[in-house]
Design an enzyme around this catalytic site. Structure first.
Site, PDB file in Angstrom:
ATOM      1  N   VAL A   1      64.216 -39.353 -29.968  1.00  0.00           N
ATOM      2  CA  VAL A   1      64.178 -38.407 -28.850  1.00  0.00           C
ATOM      3  C   VAL A   1      65.265 -37.387 -29.196  1.00  0.00           C
ATOM      4  CG1 VAL A   1      65.599 -40.006 -27.434  1.00  0.00           C
ATOM      5  CG2 VAL A   1      64.500 -38.049 -26.357  1.00  0.00           C
ATOM      6  N   SER A   2      64.921 -36.097 -29.080  1.00  0.00           N
ATOM      7  CA  SER A   2      65.815 -35.045 -29.561  1.00  0.00           C
ATOM      8  C   SER A   2      67.131 -35.001 -28.787  1.00  0.00           C
ATOM      9  CB  SER A   2      65.125 -33.686 -29.435  1.00  0.00           C
ATOM     10  OG  SER A   2      63.944 -33.683 -30.191  1.00  0.00           O
ATOM     11  N   ALA A   3      68.124 -34.366 -29.407  1.00  0.00           N
ATOM     12  CA  ALA A   3      69.415 -34.146 -28.744  1.00  0.00           C
ATOM     13  C   ALA A   3      69.204 -33.199 -27.562  1.00  0.00           C
ATOM     14  CB  ALA A   3      70.394 -33.536 -29.735  1.00  0.00           C
TER      15      ALA A   3
END
Ligand code: SAM
Length: 220
Positions: free
Chosen positions: A63-65
């Site tokens: 899951v992206s930053a």
């Protein structure tokens, strides 16, 4: 960790993104405050959800930053009523934020069955499952049943711009996609479809996403 300190840590992260000038859109900020990332990670990572880094999710994906999610949502310039397709559901977090911003149904495509289940559970728990429809399949081919789209947001790195995605954009519509020659290093592109069907491409610099695997992406 207590619920209160979890909420507080998340709020502090959002404030720091704002202070750094990364998060500047009021609607994106409010959506991120209402829908925190800690609802979309597994128990093992919940304590790290407020750290501004990508986090592991099942099947070796991420899951992206939070800063990257803010940047992409701001570039997309989402407004209520827009028809949006997301490619790369992962945890479901970004799709939930999109639905919060457009205040209508969002379709999001995922190719890994384990993640389809993971995202659906997360969306249910976060109270976002009514508007977010997780569709199994190869997102490089888009999703013709709901086209044309005002916005298409791709959250995995492609070797080239997938032609079906440009075809499925409305005139004036926008595609946000990481494109690069390497699996883990891309340029974040903003592609605007002109009324004559041609495209204008703006490059927003280097990013690092997991690969977009499919017929018009990397071959798995
Ligand atoms: N948006 C996600 C979130 O909020 O958690 C993060 C996405 S993760 C960085 C990239 C996702 O793209 C992975 O879940 C991966 O399985 C998915 N993916 C890769 N190629 C795909 C394709 N052709 N169609 C649909 N999903 C794909």
């Amino acid at each position: 960790m207590s619920k209160a300190s979890e909420v507080e840590r998340w709020r502090k992260l959002i404030q720091s993104l704002e202070r750094e000038g990364i998060l500047h859109d009021k609607n994106v900020k409010e959506a991120m405050l209402r829908i925190p990332r800690y609802l979309f990670v597994s128990k093992d990572y919940r304590d790290y959800a407020h750290v501004d880094e990508p986090l592991p999710i099942p099947a070796g994906q991420t899951v992206s930053a939070p800063h990257m999610v803010a940047i992409m949502l701001q570039l997309a310039d989402l407004r209520p009523g827009m028809n949006v397709l997301e490619i790369g559901t992962g945890s479901g977090w970004n799709a939930a934020l999109i639905a919060e911003l457009v205040k209508s149904d969002v379709y999001t495509i995922e190719r890994i069955p384990e993640l389809i289940e993971f995202a659906r559970k997360n969306l249910e728990r976060a109270g976002c499952s009514g508007r977010v429809h997780v569709v199994p399949g190869d997102g490089t081919k888009g999703f013709p049943p709901k086209a044309p789209y005002d916005r298409i947001i791709v959250t995995a790195g492609a070797p080239d711009i997938p032609e079906p995605l440009v075809e499925q954009l409305k005139p004036g519509g926008k595609l946000i996609i990481p494109v690069g020659n390497y699996h883990l290093w891309q340029d974040l592109l903003e592609i605007i479809k002109r009324p004559d069907g041609s495209v204008k491409v703006k490059n927003h610099g280097g990013v690092a996403f997991v690969p977009l695997i499919g017929e018009y992406g990397w071959r798995g």
